[in-house]
Every structure is written in C-alpha cells, then in structure tokens.
Design a protein around this motif. Structure first.
Motif, PDB file in Angstrom:
ATOM      1  N   PRO A   1      14.560  10.754  65.394  1.00 40.99           N
ATOM      2  CA  PRO A   1      15.309  11.787  64.339  1.00 40.99           C
ATOM      3  C   PRO A   1      14.796  11.439  62.889  1.00 40.99           C
ATOM      4  O   PRO A   1      14.692  12.508  62.049  1.00 40.99           O
ATOM      5  CB  PRO A   1      16.778  11.413  64.656  1.00 40.99           C
ATOM      6  N   MET A   2      14.666   9.928  62.596  1.00 44.43           N
ATOM      7  CA  MET A   2      14.177   9.759  61.090  1.00 44.43           C
ATOM      8  C   MET A   2      12.712  10.371  60.931  1.00 44.43           C
ATOM      9  O   MET A   2      12.468  10.796  60.124  1.00 44.43           O
ATOM     10  CB  MET A   2      13.862   8.424  61.056  1.00 44.43           C
TER      11      MET A   2
ATOM     12  N   ILE B   1      17.770  27.647  61.735  1.00 43.18           N
ATOM     13  CA  ILE B   1      18.309  26.421  61.213  1.00 43.18           C
ATOM     14  C   ILE B   1      18.782  25.873  62.437  1.00 43.18           C
ATOM     15  O   ILE B   1      18.386  24.633  63.037  1.00 43.18           O
ATOM     16  CB  ILE B   1      19.194  26.236  60.201  1.00 43.18           C
TER      17      ILE B   1
ATOM     18  N   ILE C   1      26.345  12.573  66.393  1.00 42.33           N
ATOM     19  CA  ILE C   1      26.036  12.565  65.077  1.00 42.33           C
ATOM     20  C   ILE C   1      24.482  11.947  64.836  1.00 42.33           C
ATOM     21  O   ILE C   1      23.440  12.412  64.145  1.00 42.33           O
ATOM     22  CB  ILE C   1      26.856  11.852  64.275  1.00 42.33           C
TER      23      ILE C   1
ATOM     24  N   LEU D   1      29.056  20.819  67.707  1.00 43.45           N
ATOM     25  CA  LEU D   1      28.954  20.715  66.393  1.00 43.45           C
ATOM     26  C   LEU D   1      27.838  21.714  65.853  1.00 43.45           C
ATOM     27  O   LEU D   1      27.936  22.211  64.746  1.00 43.45           O
ATOM     28  CB  LEU D   1      28.043  19.329  66.406  1.00 43.45           C
TER      29      LEU D   1
ATOM     30  N   ILE E   1      18.273  14.236  58.024  1.00 37.78           N
ATOM     31  CA  ILE E   1      18.156  14.887  56.839  1.00 37.78           C
ATOM     32  C   ILE E   1      18.368  16.433  57.009  1.00 37.78           C
ATOM     33  O   ILE E   1      18.919  17.153  56.173  1.00 37.78           O
ATOM     34  CB  ILE E   1      16.641  14.679  56.296  1.00 37.78           C
ATOM     35  N   LEU E   2      18.170  16.670  58.215  1.00 36.86           N
ATOM     36  CA  LEU E   2      18.595  18.161  58.311  1.00 36.86           C
ATOM     37  C   LEU E   2      20.144  18.584  58.324  1.00 36.86           C
ATOM     38  O   LEU E   2      20.289  19.626  57.962  1.00 36.86           O
ATOM     39  CB  LEU E   2      17.841  18.646  60.141  1.00 36.86           C
ATOM     40  N   LEU E   3      20.941  17.815  59.261  1.00 34.81           N
ATOM     41  CA  LEU E   3      22.292  17.835  58.922  1.00 34.81           C
ATOM     42  C   LEU E   3      22.714  17.983  57.538  1.00 34.81           C
ATOM     43  O   LEU E   3      23.483  18.765  56.984  1.00 34.81           O
ATOM     44  CB  LEU E   3      23.092  16.563  59.550  1.00 34.81           C
TER      45      LEU E   3
ATOM     46  N   ILE F   1      16.539  27.266  55.565  1.00 40.92           N
ATOM     47  CA  ILE F   1      17.596  26.716  54.703  1.00 40.92           C
ATOM     48  C   ILE F   1      17.734  27.343  53.376  1.00 40.92           C
ATOM     49  O   ILE F   1      18.701  27.941  52.958  1.00 40.92           O
ATOM     50  CB  ILE F   1      17.386  25.109  54.617  1.00 40.92           C
TER      51      ILE F   1
ATOM     52  N   LEU G   1      20.838  18.657  54.706  1.00 32.02           N
ATOM     53  CA  LEU G   1      20.313  19.892  54.267  1.00 32.02           C
ATOM     54  C   LEU G   1      21.229  20.991  54.614  1.00 32.02           C
ATOM     55  O   LEU G   1      21.300  21.981  53.873  1.00 32.02           O
ATOM     56  CB  LEU G   1      18.854  20.073  54.516  1.00 32.02           C
ATOM     57  N   VAL G   2      21.565  21.330  55.669  1.00 32.77           N
ATOM     58  CA  VAL G   2      22.227  22.251  56.301  1.00 32.77           C
ATOM     59  C   VAL G   2      23.622  22.359  55.623  1.00 32.77           C
ATOM     60  O   VAL G   2      24.180  23.334  54.963  1.00 32.77           O
ATOM     61  CB  VAL G   2      22.309  22.390  57.901  1.00 32.77           C
TER      62      VAL G   2
ATOM     63  N   PHE H   1      11.717  12.954  62.318  1.00 33.67           N
ATOM     64  CA  PHE H   1      11.411  14.447  61.984  1.00 33.67           C
ATOM     65  C   PHE H   1      11.824  14.807  60.783  1.00 33.67           C
ATOM     66  O   PHE H   1      11.529  15.685  60.002  1.00 33.67           O
ATOM     67  CB  PHE H   1      12.218  14.964  63.223  1.00 33.67           C
ATOM     68  N   GLY H   2      12.771  13.993  60.186  1.00 32.65           N
ATOM     69  CA  GLY H   2      13.413  14.064  58.948  1.00 32.65           C
ATOM     70  C   GLY H   2      12.158  14.052  57.890  1.00 32.65           C
ATOM     71  O   GLY H   2      12.004  14.853  56.871  1.00 32.65           O
TER      72      GLY H   2
ATOM     73  N   PHE I   1      21.235  14.217  65.783  1.00 30.40           N
ATOM     74  CA  PHE I   1      20.589  15.182  64.813  1.00 30.40           C
ATOM     75  C   PHE I   1      19.818  14.633  63.792  1.00 30.40           C
ATOM     76  O   PHE I   1      20.130  13.282  63.285  1.00 30.40           O
ATOM     77  CB  PHE I   1      21.582  15.780  64.189  1.00 30.40           C
ATOM     78  N   PRO I   2      18.762  14.967  63.725  1.00 30.38           N
ATOM     79  CA  PRO I   2      17.790  14.547  62.466  1.00 30.38           C
ATOM     80  C   PRO I   2      18.904  14.459  61.268  1.00 30.38           C
ATOM     81  O   PRO I   2      19.183  15.657  60.745  1.00 30.38           O
ATOM     82  CB  PRO I   2      16.620  15.469  62.469  1.00 30.38           C
TER      83      PRO I   2
ATOM     84  N   ALA J   1      17.669  17.736  68.298  1.00 32.37           N
ATOM     85  CA  ALA J   1      18.777  16.866  68.933  1.00 32.37           C
ATOM     86  C   ALA J   1      18.746  16.791  70.526  1.00 32.37           C
ATOM     87  O   ALA J   1      18.994  15.598  70.976  1.00 32.37           O
ATOM     88  CB  ALA J   1      20.330  17.470  68.508  1.00 32.37           C
TER      89      ALA J   1
END
Lengths: 291, 314
Positions: free
Chosen positions: B249-250, B283, A130, B22, A136-138, B275, A140-141, B252-253, A133-134, B291
């Motif tokens: 990851p942050m 997406i 978990i 996932l 905010i992307l999770l 999205i 948003l999706v 990229f967000g 994964f970025p 990831a």
C-alpha cells in the motif's frame, strides 16, 4: 523493558538508565538539540521573523540579500519569515496528528488486547481494513471531500494513522496479560480500568513512544506531500509542503532556488533528526532488541 | 495446512466486506450522483425520475447491496467526467503502474538486500553505522523533493533523461525508449524502498546469524560465503517477505505522487486527476482495487510464510 517485565512502572532509575543509553548515540543527541532549536524557532516565529509572512512587497522574486535573507517569492513575501511560519505549521500538524492517532491507537489496542474475544476481533478487523487502503489515497480522498485546511488535515491524518499503534499496543498487552503482576491484579479483583491504565499502560509506554516518533516523522512527510499536491494546508498560510508546490513551475525550479530548496532541506533535516531520535530511543528503551 | 489456509481466508472475508463498506461510505459522503448531474435546465420531476432509475429512493443498505452486486460482476460504475466505464479506465492504466511499481521494487530490493546483509555481517563497525545512517536518508527525503532535484540535475542541467511521460512523443516506441523514461521515477521510488528495507534485512540477518545452526555451520568450516548465503540468507528471507507484503500500500501511495510529477500514465495519475476533478466513481474504483490487491497480497504472504516456515503452527 526486560528487567522490569515482572516489575512495576518505569521508576526513576530505569528512566536514568534509558537516558544514559540514549546519550551514547551522538547523532541522536545532536538531532534532539536540533529539534529543540527548531521548535523554539517555530514557537517564537511571531517574535523573530523580520517580516509579516503574508505581507506583499514590491520586490518580486528577489534573490537572497541582506534585507531578505532567503529572498522573496513571486508576490514579494519574505521567504525567511514564511519558512519560520511554515516550520511552525508543519511541526504543529505533526505533533497534533501524532497525539490524536496515538491516543486512538493506544485506547483501541488496550481494549482489544485486554478483553479479547469478539471485541478484539472487531477492532482488529477494522484495523486491517484501514491498513489495506493505500494510506495516501485515503488521505487525499478525505481531503477532497472535507476540503483541505489545517484542522481537517490534522484530523484526517490522525484518524488514518492509528492502526499501527493499535496493533503494537495490542501485541504488548497480550504478552503483559500473561505476566504474574497483571494476573495478581486480576485475582485481587482490581477494576479493569485500574489494571489497564495504571498497570499495563505504563509498562508499554516505551514502545509507544518509539512508535510515536515514527508517526511524527511520517506525518511531516505526508503533510509536505499533500501540500505539494495542493491538497494540504491552503495558502496564504505557509506550510513546508505548499511552499514546495511552487517548484512545479519550471522557471522556479531552474532559476529560483531560494523558493524551493530551503523548504525541502528543512523537511529532510526535521524528518531525519526525528528518525535518529526514534532509533536511539528504541535502542535505549530495549537494549536486548538490538537491531 | 489446508485448515490454516481456510482460517486465513476466513479472516480476510470480514476485512474484504469492511473494505467495500468503507469504500461505499466514502463515496456516499462525497455527495449523491444527482447533485453532480444538476444543470440549469433540470426539473424536480426529472431529478425524481432519475433518482428512481438509479435506485436512490431505496434505503441505504439496499443501495449498498445493489452496488456490491454490480462490483462483483465487474461493474464499477461510470466516470462522471468521461462517461467511460471505471473498469475500462482502470484496465487501460494498470499496466504502466505495475511496470513502475514492479521495477522499483526489484531495483529497491537489489540495493537493500546486499547492503543489509553486508551491514549485518559487519555489525557494530563504522561501515555498518555509516550504511544504516545513509539508509535513514532514503526514508527521510520526501520523494517529490528528490524528484525535483533529479529533474533539475538530469533533465534541466545535463539533459540526459526525460522528465515526463512513458515514451518520446512521435519517436520510436522501442524498449530502449521505455527504459529511458523509466530510469528516473524508478530510481526515486527504489531509493525510498531501499532506505526502509536495508534496516529490515539487516535486523533479519542479524537475528539469524545468532542462531545455533549458523554457529554450527560456521564451526564446520564451510567458509563465510556458504554460511551466509546458504544458511543465514535463506532463513532471513522469511521475515523479509512479510515486510515486503506489508509495503505494497505504501508503494502505491508513492506511485501516486511520482506518477503525478513524471506524468506517468498509470493508475496514480488518473487517480490524482479524478481527485482534483472530484470524479468519485473512478477514485473509489481504484481504492477498492488496490485494497483488494493488498488484502490478497497479505493472504498470499501468510500462506507462503506458513509453507516456508515449518515452525508456524496451523
């Protein structure tokens, strides 16, 4: 933490010492008062707001005046009342998400750290997955799939936010498991449930609290970002994020400050004061780990 | 050493499998591709034929396996909207995002590292507290709100900087033009990166400054400059590198939101469009890619960490 790493739970004198050290941070104390004040405003929003937040009137986009302290929006709703309700929603989202993610993280972290072995491996690999994964992307999706809305946003943020807490708790449990009082309990044949929740958990509550404040701050920022992108709490319900969504229009941005600046300032002040409180709390709980 | 690298890689593999599961599960939750193809004239029989053609009549795990094999061959599926291969869409938007994220990271660290060191050296003074307090502002201001303020100031009021795109339409396409467009988004991302990193750098340097070898270096009388830069900073870099690895990851967000506001033609912008348009193959292609990149970055960080720090046990 240091002086009771061999001892029992936080007793009264420890709590007093923590409060005493916390009070030395003037900025944090002021932040705490500010947060209490905002919370009271948010709770009392239905009583103190001068207008119904969703009631449309004929004064469209009116600048601040005596009748409307912070002006009105494009369809004539009172901005001051909307901001009160928005703060209420944003604080609620932050609080509920923090509770959900902290509970999940703490339980999984306790289990992983205490039992070790295959259980630990599985839980930690899920946590790593978990975290890869970025974030905010999770979110948003998930918001796109399940549909944006108050409770969906809370549940989504809550279910995505727990890995940090799980890692933290696991680390603490691993070191607590080596202490004599926990070993003593194991030797005495105490049930696992008792050792986990009555012995280990109370001794790791400090770091959990500090971590929870950072989750609280991040959640308010995330809710705002989601709302800004139109994927958060949906209008007409006001949230600090979806009020700012309007500022994407250039006329609002350039000539109608009252429609976006106050909401942004509230977000900054809330997040800033939560961060200050968290920082002082970290210092007060564990003075040996001076940053 | 090799044993350690193999061990770290073995840990990464289940995470990689978890990422694909996932990713696939979310895509399945989003709805079957058939539903998205239904038009007014589609018959039951045609749908069934299509389902067999796409392999949707097979059990879940078989479908996952087929999808995984395709992914391994670099086939991430096709966009529902534009029918372009997802890998092609990602490939053509990767550059701008890497440019934006890389530059922001560099600028952010160029701000954070000197300030963090300064703060640590002058610990518990007024200047230190002021800098740390300011750093909290960097993490507490939502990036989109800062963008709005910046656009208002620098584009609307002063007219200094462009607020959208990567180059002037119809204008020259030189490097100067690109930098011109980069300034605002990079500055905003860099402020939030610097905000969180100042405190990491500060605490890393603080910890090192209390070590015996730093005290020895100081007592040798080699001067503060050499003590800090030669002895303290190098060792403080180790924990800093780890933290930076975790922030990808942050970052990229943050890029998703910034690209949306500044119409920066990168991965974040196409992701946000996907999205809103419910274009799930795109997406999940982006999610999978990022990831995996994060996983690799963490793996490399772990290995570099072990190479730099001889005290780590393999």
């Amino acid at each position: 933490m240091k002086q009771n790493s061999e001892g029992l739970e936080y007793n009264n004198s420890t709590v007093k010492m923590v409060i005493g050290r916390f009070r030395k941070h003037k900025l944090a104390v002021a932040s705490l008062y500010f947060l209490c004040f905002m919370t009271v405003l948010a709770i009392l929003a239905p009583i103190i707001s001068p207008y119904d937040p969703n009631k449309v009137s004929t004064s469209f986009s009116a600048p601040p005046s005596l009748a409307h302290w912070l002006g009105t929006d494009q369809i004539g709703r009172d901005m001051f009342s909307r901001l009160l309700y928005a703060t209420r929603i944003s604080l609620f989202v932050g609080f509920a998400t923090t509770v959900i993610s902290t509970v999940i993280g703490v339980v999984l972290g306790l289990i992983a750290g205490y039992f070790g072995g295959i259980v630990d491996i599985i839980i930690m690999r899920i946590t790593d997955t978990i975290m890869s994964f970025p974030y905010i992307l999770l979110v948003l999706v998930a918001a796109a799939i399940f549909g944006p809305g108050l409770w969906n946003i809370i549940l989504i943020l809550g279910f995505v936010d727990w890995p940090g807490a799980a890692r933290l708790v696991r680390g603490n449990v691993l070191s607590l498991r080596e202490t004599n009082f926990v070993k003593g309990n194991i030797v005495a044949g105490m049930p696992n449930r008792y050792i986990l929740f009555s012995e280990i958990l109370p001794n790791t509550i400090g770091p959990i609290l500090v971590y929870a404040t950072s989750v609280f701050a991040i959640t308010i920022l995330d809710e705002a970002a989601l709302g800004f992108l139109g994927m958060g709490v949906q209008p007409p319900t006001a949230s600090l994020g979806n009020i700012l969504n309007g500022a994407e229009s250039i006329t609002i941005l350039t000539s109608k400050f009252w429609l976006w600046v106050p909401a942004g300032v509230i977000i900054i002040l809330l997040v800033l004061s939560i961060n200050f409180v968290g920082d002082a709390l970290r210092d007060a709980i564990d003075p040996s780990a001076k940053e | 050493m090799i044993k350690y690298i193999i061990k770290r890689t073995m840990i990464a593999i289940p995470v990689l499998i978890g990422i694909t599961i996932l990713d696939y599960a979310i895509m399945s939750l989003a709805g079957s591709p058939l539903e998205m193809m239904i038009g007014p004239k589609t018959t039951e029989a045609a749908l069934e034929a299509k389902a067999i053609q796409l392999g949707l009549d097979k059990p879940f795990y078989v479908q996952y396996f087929v999808w995984l094999m395709n992914v391994l061959r670099g086939n991430l599926g096709y966009s529902i909207k534009s029918y372009q291969p997802v890998s092609q869409i990602i490939g053509s938007h990767l550059g701008p995002t890497l440019l934006l994220m890389g530059t922001s990271m560099l600028v952010g660290l160029a701000i954070a590292i000197p300030i963090g060191i300064y703060s640590a050296v002058h610990r518990y003074t007024k200047r230190d507290y002021t800098l740390v307090t300011i750093s909290f502002f960097g993490t507490s201001i939502p990036s989109f709100f800062l963008s709005l303020i910046f656009i208002y100031l620098f584009t609307v009021k002063l007219g200094w900087l462009p607020s959208s795109g990567i180059k002037t339409a119809g204008g020259d396409e030189g490097v100067a033009d690109l930098i011109w467009h980069l300034i605002m988004p990079v500055l905003i991302l860099a402020i939030s990166i610097a905000g969180s990193n100042i405190r990491y750098v500060r605490s890393a340097v603080l910890e090192i400054l209390q070590k015996d070898y730093v005290r020895t270096a100081k007592s040798k009388g080699i001067g503060r400059f050499l003590t800090i830069n030669k002895h303290a900073l190098r060792n403080a870099l180790i924990p800093i590198v780890t933290v930076i690895g975790m922030q990808i990851p942050m970052l990229f967000g943050g890029a998703v939101i910034i690209e949306q506001i500044f119409s920066w033609p990168g991965l974040g912008l196409i992701t946000m469009n996907a999205i809103t348009g419910r274009d799930y193959p795109v997406i999940m292609g982006v999610a999978l890619l990022t990831a995996v990149v994060v996983l690799l970055a963490n793996l490399i960080t772990d290995i570099v960490y072990a190479l730099v720090d001889p005290t780590i046990k393999y």
